[in-house]
Design a protein around this motif. Structure first.
Motif, PDB file in Angstrom:
ATOM      1  N   GLU A  26       0.829  -1.205   0.000  1.00 14.01           N
ATOM      2  CA  GLU A  26       0.000   0.000   0.000  1.00 14.01           C
ATOM      3  C   GLU A  26       0.863   1.256   0.000  1.00 14.01           C
ATOM      4  O   GLU A  26       0.532   2.244  -0.663  1.00 14.01           O
ATOM      5  N   LEU A  27       1.959   1.229   0.729  1.00 15.26           N
ATOM      6  CA  LEU A  27       2.868   2.374   0.737  1.00 15.26           C
ATOM      7  C   LEU A  27       3.457   2.604  -0.650  1.00 15.26           C
ATOM      8  O   LEU A  27       3.542   3.745  -1.118  1.00 15.26           O
ATOM      9  N   LYS A  29       2.135   1.792  -3.482  1.00 10.15           N
ATOM     10  CA  LYS A  29       1.089   2.323  -4.360  1.00 10.15           C
ATOM     11  C   LYS A  29       0.991   3.841  -4.245  1.00 10.15           C
ATOM     12  O   LYS A  29       0.596   4.526  -5.198  1.00 10.15           O
ATOM     13  N   GLU A  30       1.337   4.357  -3.064  1.00 13.53           N
ATOM     14  CA  GLU A  30       1.272   5.799  -2.817  1.00 13.53           C
ATOM     15  C   GLU A  30       2.619   6.472  -3.071  1.00 13.53           C
ATOM     16  O   GLU A  30       2.856   7.600  -2.641  1.00 13.53           O
ATOM     17  N   ASN A  31       3.496   5.746  -3.770  1.00  9.55           N
ATOM     18  CA  ASN A  31       4.832   6.258  -4.133  1.00  9.55           C
ATOM     19  C   ASN A  31       5.706   6.562  -2.923  1.00  9.55           C
ATOM     20  O   ASN A  31       6.528   7.483  -2.942  1.00  9.55           O
ATOM     21  N   LYS A 175      -2.191   2.592   4.119  1.00  3.45           N
ATOM     22  CA  LYS A 175      -2.841   3.766   3.535  1.00  3.45           C
ATOM     23  C   LYS A 175      -2.814   4.947   4.505  1.00  3.45           C
ATOM     24  O   LYS A 175      -2.576   6.088   4.105  1.00  3.45           O
ATOM     25  N   ALA A 178       0.709   6.457   4.688  1.00  2.00           N
ATOM     26  CA  ALA A 178       0.981   7.264   3.494  1.00  2.00           C
ATOM     27  C   ALA A 178       0.248   8.604   3.573  1.00  2.00           C
ATOM     28  O   ALA A 178       0.814   9.660   3.248  1.00  2.00           O
ATOM     29  N   TRP A 179      -1.008   8.580   3.999  1.00  2.00           N
ATOM     30  CA  TRP A 179      -1.803   9.802   4.122  1.00  2.00           C
ATOM     31  C   TRP A 179      -1.176  10.781   5.110  1.00  2.00           C
ATOM     32  O   TRP A 179      -1.032  11.979   4.826  1.00  2.00           O
ATOM     33  N   LYS A 182       2.033  12.375   3.799  1.00  2.00           N
ATOM     34  CA  LYS A 182       1.752  13.413   2.804  1.00  2.00           C
ATOM     35  C   LYS A 182       1.184  14.674   3.453  1.00  2.00           C
ATOM     36  O   LYS A 182       1.477  15.797   3.010  1.00  2.00           O
TER      37      LYS A 182
END
Length: 207
Positions: A26-27, A29-31, A175, A178-179, A182
């Protein structure tokens, strides 16, 4: 941005690793760049409270993997620590490593988001999570949560994959990490800095 995922199990590709890889997907996927670091199955000695690390930022005992981890955390933005459950506790070698890493190099981790995960056949996960989370809460590190406590169940990697709820919890954790990373990055760009630090007050209970 980069997240270090520490596999605190002596088994390189076992239950804990399986859970960490689900987070890692998942990480990615979020680059978010990732590295899963396994502490291995060789002995890791405990902290002797000698204070030598206060001069160098490194542990004076350089014959195991602790200083390797210290070098890695200098360049990360987030940390995830995973452990199997042994007697309702984290792996002893992992605790020895964390004691020494946080004692020697806590400044490299302050204000970086962190999470812990636990893998068990049946029970002891919540006490293990509580044990691991204390390293973060003593060091100004935001704890990343999921939709349930961060745990998976199974005797082996194949059974962990069948723990559908547990694997979903891992994905949600990835997820959420990652959120938050960011959000912190966006805040920095808007001039939002880390909180101003007060001089530390240390007391005891002897009067």
């Amino acid at each position: 941005m980069k997240v270090l995922l520490i596999n605190g199990s002596p088994h390189k590709n076992g239950c804990t690793y399986t859970a960490l890889t689900e987070i890692e997907k998942e990480l990615n996927k979020e680059n978010i760049e990732t590295e899963i670091f396994q502490i291995g199955n060789k002995p890791i000695g405990g902290c002797t409270a000698c204070g030598g690390c206060s001069k160098t930022g490194k542990c004076v005992f350089g014959n195991d993997t602790v200083n390797n981890v210290i070098e890695k955390i200098k360049d990360i933005d987030g940390l995830i620590v995973g452990s199997p459950v042994y007697y309702a506790s984290a792996n002893g070698s992992l605790i020895s490593l964390l004691d020494r890493v946080f004692y020697a190099a806590s400044d490299y981790l302050k204000y970086k988001p962190a999470a812990s995960i636990a893998s068990a056949r049946r029970a002891g996960t919540t006490t293990t999570l509580d044990e691991l989370n204390k390293y973060f809460t003593i060091n100004n590190m935001p704890i990343v949560s999921s939709q349930y406590w961060n745990m998976v169940h199974g005797n082996n990697a194949e059974e962990v994959i069948k723990d559908l709820e547990g694997m979903q919890i891992m994905r949600t954790l990835g997820k959420n990490m990652a959120w938050l990373l960011k959000c912190i990055e966006a805040g920095k760009k808007q001039g939002i800095n880390i909180p101003e630090k007060e001089e530390k007050i240390i007391t005891n209970f002897i009067r």
